[in-house]
Structures are given as C-alpha cells and as structure tokens.
Write an enzyme that holds these catalytic residues in place. Structure first.
Site, PDB file in Angstrom:
ATOM      1  N   LYS A  54      38.380  30.802  41.309  1.00  0.00           N
ATOM      2  CA  LYS A  54      38.474  29.952  42.330  1.00  0.00           C
ATOM      3  C   LYS A  54      38.006  28.820  43.159  1.00  0.00           C
ATOM      4  CE  LYS A  54      41.254  33.170  44.148  1.00  0.00           C
ATOM      5  NZ  LYS A  54      40.197  34.261  42.763  1.00  0.00           N
ATOM      6  N   TYR A 268      44.980  47.925  45.875  1.00  0.00           N
ATOM      7  CA  TYR A 268      44.393  47.022  46.090  1.00  0.00           C
ATOM      8  C   TYR A 268      42.717  47.191  46.252  1.00  0.00           C
ATOM      9  CZ  TYR A 268      41.548  42.604  46.847  1.00  0.00           C
ATOM     10  OH  TYR A 268      40.540  41.384  46.929  1.00  0.00           O
ATOM     11  N   TYR A 294      40.207  42.735  39.552  1.00  0.00           N
ATOM     12  CA  TYR A 294      41.749  42.162  39.267  1.00  0.00           C
ATOM     13  C   TYR A 294      41.198  42.117  37.814  1.00  0.00           C
ATOM     14  CZ  TYR A 294      41.459  39.834  43.465  1.00  0.00           C
ATOM     15  OH  TYR A 294      41.499  39.428  45.262  1.00  0.00           O
TER      16      TYR A 294
HETATM   17  C1  LIG Z   1      41.647  35.676  43.498  1.00  0.00           C
HETATM   18  C2  LIG Z   1      41.137  36.667  41.920  1.00  0.00           C
HETATM   19  C3  LIG Z   1      41.962  36.638  40.915  1.00  0.00           C
HETATM   20  C4  LIG Z   1      43.545  36.258  41.415  1.00  0.00           C
HETATM   21  O1  LIG Z   1      44.128  34.819  41.527  1.00  0.00           O
HETATM   22  P1  LIG Z   1      44.683  34.429  42.519  1.00  0.00           P
HETATM   23  O2  LIG Z   1      44.768  33.069  42.732  1.00  0.00           O
HETATM   24  O3  LIG Z   1      44.386  34.845  43.856  1.00  0.00           O
HETATM   25  O4  LIG Z   1      46.744  35.553  42.303  1.00  0.00           O
HETATM   26  C5  LIG Z   1      41.575  36.986  39.640  1.00  0.00           C
HETATM   27  N1  LIG Z   1      41.051  37.366  39.004  1.00  0.00           N
HETATM   28  C6  LIG Z   1      39.655  37.210  40.140  1.00  0.00           C
HETATM   29  C7  LIG Z   1      38.750  37.428  39.401  1.00  0.00           C
HETATM   30  C8  LIG Z   1      39.741  36.622  41.672  1.00  0.00           C
HETATM   31  O5  LIG Z   1      38.782  36.307  42.543  1.00  0.00           O
END
Ligand SMILES: *Cc1c(COP(=O)(O)O)cnc(C)c1O
Length: 339
Positions: A54, A268, A294
């Site tokens: 992010k 999720y 993730y």
């Molecule tokens: C938010 C996030 C993702 C996914 O990215 P997006 O742009 O939301 O698809 C992947 N890995 C981590 C650790 C994240 O925080």
C-alpha cells in the site's frame, strides 16, 4: 511513460530489492520437470511503518490528497488491514488526521485478532477507529464519515479499500517499471510474475505497467477473496482505466489479466493448513516472513502450482506485498501448528 506528472510524494524506500530464493527453489524442485527458479521482489520492505504494497499506492494518493488541501484521510479495511496501517502511517508523516472504519469481516472474536497485529499499530499511531459488523456497506460508511469531517470544517480525502483506484494503481505501474529495469540491469529474464490479488490495485497496476511498456511478461494473480470471474473483471477494468490515464488504454487486453482463485480456502482472512505450511516453508527456507491473509495464500498457490509442474523451467518472480505485522493478529491460529 511519464509518472512524475502525477506528482507522487516520495517516502517509500525504493527501489525494493529483487533477490533469489535459492532454498525455496530447491524445496520446490520436486516436480519431474524440476520446478521454477524463484526470485522475490521485496515490497514488504517499502519502509513506511512496516511497509507493504500500500505504500507505493499511497505515494500517489497522498500527492493527490495534499494537492486537494486535505486535512483528514478517511479509509476502510478489515480489522487486520495492512492498508489501514500504512494509510494511518502516511497520515502521521504528513500531519493529517486519519479516520478509519474497520469491518469485522472474518467473524473472529479472538483477542489477538481484534486487538493485536495491525490494529494495535493503528492505535499506536493515533488513528480514529470505528468498528462495524461484517457485511456493512463500506462505501456508504466512508461517505458518512467524510460528510462528518466536512461538517466540522475539515477537508476529507477518501481512500477506497486497499487504495485501489486509478491513482493508487499508478504505484504498481511504477513497480512494474522498477522491476523490469532491475531485471535488465542484472541480466535476469523474467518468465512470470506472481502476486496476491485482492482489491485489485496491485495486480491492475502491474498489468497496466507491463502492457504500456510492452514488456510482455505474464502476470498471475492469486485470489484471496472473490471468485475468478469477479476478480479478473475487477482487475481488467482498473487496468484499462489506469492505462487510459497514461494515454495507452488500447495496450491492455483482456487476456493479460489472469487470476487463479482456487486457493482462497474457506474465505477472506481465514487460514487453513496449507496456508500455515506455506508460511512455514517460506520462513524455514529463505527466512521470508509472509502474512496469513494475502502472501500466505499466494504462496500456497505458488507451491501447489510449482509442485504440479506448471512453472517448470521458468524464472518466476514472487511479489512480496508485505503484511507480516498481521501474523501477531493470528497467534492463536498459529499456536500449536508451528512444530
Ligand atoms: C492489500 C494487500 C494485498 C492485495 O493487494 P490489492 O492491491 O488489494 O489487490 C496483498 N498483500 C498484502 C500483504 C496486502 O496488504
């Protein structure tokens, strides 16, 4: 490609390293075809209060927020959101207030999940936090909080979940450029990029960047929430819009967007045994700390597909999108599973 005209602020630690994963490569060399040669792009090391994917998006979003004289960032995410942590950190860095709405999306009442990990760091950095039940219309909540900020005389800047709009996705256009430049300098030929894909900005930005550059590297997104059709449609739409912003909409074609959503498991943020195995394997081979929501799921997919011979002979770059801070929110899930 001229990204400076979007006036990003510069606070991420870039470029992030591109490194080999020799021991994980060796551990996955069990398929008859020998498996892939694995490399890792360390976007877990972007530097902003723990970093993660992010942060690149926030460089562009904060540039836009300050250009619009924002006083308060307003965003949303799950209780253990890495996006929220990095947004709160960015607000601190630029002296803005930050209002966050956390959705109790996983239904977990475990004290580590509700109080530790990312949410503990949000509190440490002084975020104004509201919690809402799972299934809440989060866009409506964002609008409500933004209206409250405006009513008390502030100027809100709403950042959607995951920072995934065309402005945020520019951060991953830049990552695609950075990665291809690094590979060229090292003489590394990349056959495929693998990334987790959630709110779609990361995957879409990469697709737009690779397409606009004409680099012709396939990207595989491993889904963490939505089914394949929905995920691919979301990524494709955002990739086209992002490429359009760059003046090259026609270069993104539908076949460039591929998501494999077979590794989501129960849902999720819900961890299964294969995710724990993936966390352990990455940690115990090349000391890579993944997250349960993730990158652990993306690695679960990468391991299964590698063992099935899908990447035999390829050089595969795994994008580490961060999130290890969330491990502490899952301590009770991991306890007893780490021997
Ligand atoms: C938010 C996030 C993702 C996914 O990215 P997006 O742009 O939301 O698809 C992947 N890995 C981590 C650790 C994240 O925080």
């Amino acid at each position: 490609m001229h990204l400076s005209r979007f006036n990003p602020l510069r606070f991420a630690h870039l470029p992030t390293p591109l490194e080999p994963l020799p021991r994980l490569t060796q551990a996955l060399a069990t398929s008859p075809g020998g498996g892939p040669e694995l490399w890792i792009k360390r976007d877990d090391c972007t530097g902003l209060a723990g970093g993660g994917n992010k942060t690149r998006k926030l460089e562009y979003l904060l540039g836009d927020a300050l250009a619009n004289d924002a006083t308060t960032l307003v965003t949303q995410g799950a209780v253990q959101s890495n996006h929220v942590r990095q947004t709160v950190a960015a607000a601190c860095r630029f002296g803005l207030e930050c209002e966050v709405i956390l959705e109790e999306r996983t239904g977990s009442n475990a004290v580590d999940y509700t109080q530790s990990g990312n949410v503990l760091l949000d509190e440490l950095m002084g975020a104004k936090i509201r919690r809402v039940p799972g299934g809440t219309d989060m866009n409506a909540e964002l609008a409500k909080v933004a209206a409250e900020v405006a009513e008390r005389g502030g100027t809100p800047y709403v950042i959607p979940g995951g920072g995934s709009n065309i402005i945020g996705a520019l951060g991953y256009v830049e990552c695609a450029l950075e990665l291809v430049n690094q590979a060229n300098e090292m003489g590394l030929e990349i056959d495929r990029i693998v990334t987790a894909t959630g709110s779609a900005g990361t995957h879409a930005g990469l697709v737009a960047g690779i397409a606009v550059m004409g680099a012709d590297i396939p990207i595989l997104g491993i889904g963490v929430r939505a089914p394949k059709e929905t995920q691919e449609a979301n990524v494709y739409k955002l990739a086209v819009e992002t490429a359009d912003l760059l003046g090259h909409k026609e270069r993104v074609t539908r076949d460039m967007v591929v998501a494999d959503c077979d590794y989501v498991g129960a849902g999720y943020g819900l961890v299964d045994q294969e995710v724990i195995e993936a966390l352990k394997l990455a940690a115990r081979t090349d000391a890579i700390l993944l997250d349960p929501v993730y990158t652990g799921k993306a690695m679960k997919g990468l391991i299964a597909l590698s063992r099935a011979g899908k990447f035999d002979g390829e050089t595969v770059v795994f994008l580490h999108t961060g999130g290890a801070q969330g491990l502490f929110g899952y301590q009770s899930v991991l306890d007893g599973n780490l021997e």
